[in-house]
Scaffold this motif. Structure first.
Motif: not given
Length: 346
Positions: A262, A265, A268, A270-271, A273, A283, A286, A289, A293
Motif C-alpha cells: 500500500q 502504491a 507511486s 497509483r490510486v 480509478a 493524484v 509520485a 517509482k 513488478k
C-alpha cells in the motif's frame, strides 16, 4: 518471520551464521553504486551487510538493530570492514534520525528484512519460539513489556484483538478466554505453557504449522510494535533517500506485505480509478517509482534449502525528485488495532 539458513560463506570477517532470504534479489534491486551510502535497518546476523559491502567494495553502510546481542555480535564484521560499516543499536523506525546522526544523508539505498531472526528463534531464553521451552519474553530490545506481561495483564478483549488482527487467528476469542481463565489459577510464564494452552483450543491441521504459530506471531508483533515500526521506517526512508536511491523491503507475512504494497502504491501515484458516482481523486506527485513488478518470491531452490523462505516477498522502488510527503493516515491505521466501537443504544 525472517528466515535464515545456516551456511558458511567463507567470507571476510568470519563465517556468516545465517544467510538472509532473497539476498541476491534484494541487492540487485538496490542497484549498488561505487562510493554509495547505504542503510540496513535490520542487521541481525549481518548477512545483508556483509554481502552488500563485499559486492560493492567502495560502499559505506550504517546498520541498525534494536537487539544488543546482534549489535555485539557484529563487532568482528565492523573490524573486518575497516571503517566502511557502522552498527548502531536502534529501531529501524528511527532510521532517519540515525542516518542524520551518522551523517549518512542523503542515502543511496535502504534495505529492510522484516521480522524476527533465526538467532532469536533458536535461543530458548528469548522466548520467541515454542520449539524450546523458555521464558515468555519476545522482546527484541530486551526492555519494556514482555509477552508474559501482556498475556497476564491484558484485558480479554484486547488479547482477542491482538490474536485476530496481528495473528489472523480465527479462534482468537476462544484463545483469549482460555488465557484469562488459566491466569486466574497461575500466571503464564513459559512458552510451553502458552503453546500447550493454545494447542488445546486450536485444531492442528495435518501437515500444517503448530496450532500456536499465529498466537505467537501476534504476541511478538504486539510486544515489539513491529507493524508500527515498519510504517515509520517506510516514511523515514522516503525522507532520507536521494533521487534515484532505492528502497528494498523483504516481508514474511501478509500483514507486513500489505503495508509495504500500500505504501508503494500510494507513493507511486497509483490510486483507484474514479466513476461517475465517485470521481477520481487528485493524484499526488509520485515520490517513488516501482523497481519490481509486484512481489518477488524466493526460487524453488531457495525454498527447498530454507523452508522459512516460503512466505517471503520482496518489493522495491526508486526515489523520485518529488518532495517528501506527510505520513499516510490510512497506512498508519493498518499497523494499529481497530478502536472498540461504542455500543449503540436502542
Amino acid at each position: 518471520m525472517t528466515g535464515h539458513g545456516s551456511r558458511d560463506t567463507g567470507a571476510i570477517g568470519g563465517p556468516a551464521r545465517h544467510v538472509p532470504v532473497l539476498l541476491a534479489e534484494a541487492l540487485d534491486a538496490l542497484a549498488l553504486k561505487a562510493g554509495g551510502r547505504y542503510l540496513d535497518g535490520t542487521f541481525g546476523a549481518g548477512g545483508y551487510a556483509r554481502a552488500l559491502l563485499e559486492r560493492e567494495p567502495q560502499a559505506t553502510l550504517l546498520a541498525l538493530d534494536r537487539d544488543p546481542t546482534a549489535v555485539a555480535g557484529g563487532a568482528d564484521l565492523v573490524a573486518a570492514m575497516d571503517g566502511r560499516l557502522t552498527i548502531s543499536q536502534a529501531r529501524f523506525g528511527e532510521l532517519a534520525e540515525e542516518a542524520e546522526r551518522f551523517r549518512m544523508v542523503p542515502l543511496d539505498g535502504v534495505v529492510l528484512d522484516i521480522g524476527v531472526s533465526s538467532m532469536q528463534l533458536d535461543e530458548a531464553e528469548r522466548g520467541f519460539s515454542f520449539r524450546f521451552d523458555g521464558p515468555l519474553d519476545m522482546r527484541m530490545g530486551r526492555h519494556g513489556q514482555s509477552a508474559a506481561d501482556l498475556v497476564n495483564e491484558g484485558e480479554e478483549g484486547r488479547l482477542a484483538d491482538i490474536f485476530y488482527h496481528y495473528g489472523e487467528e480465527r479462534r482468537s476469542r476462544a484463545v483469549a478466554r482460555a488465557v484469562v481463565e488459566a491466569r486466574r489459577k497461575a500466571p503464564l510464564t513459559t512458552t510451553k505453557q502458552l503453546a500447550d494452552l493454545v494447542a488445546g483450543i486450536v485444531r492442528a491441521e495435518p501437515g500444517g504449522a503448530h496450532p500456536a504459530t499465529r498466537v505467537f506471531q501476534a504476541l511478538r508483533i504486539a510486544v515489539n510494535d513491529e507493524l508500527g515500526e515498519l510504517v515509520q521506517a517506510l516514511h523515514a526512508a522516503e525522507a532520507v533517500l536521494k533521487p534515484g536511491g532505492r528502497l528494498a523491503v523483504v516481508t514474511f507475512h501478509s500483514l507486513e506485505d500489505r503495508i509495504v504494497k500500500q505504501f508503494f502504491a500510494a507513493r507511486s501515484g497509483r490510486v483507484p480509478a474514479g466513476s461517475r458516482h465517485a470521481p477520481a481523486a487528485a493524484v499526488p506527485v509520485a515520490t517513488f517509482k516501482p523497481v519490481t513488478k509486484g512481489p518477488v518470491a524466493p526460487s524453488e531452490e531457495e525454498m527447498r534449502s530454507n523452508p522459512r523462505a516460503r512466505s517471503a516477498k520482496l518489493r522495491a522502488a526508486e526515489r523520485t525528485e518529488a518532495p517528501t510527503r506527510p505520513p499516510d493516515a490510512d497506512l498508519v491505521a493498518l499497523a494499529e488495532l481497530p478502536q472498540p466501537q461504542p455500543r449503540r443504544r436502542h
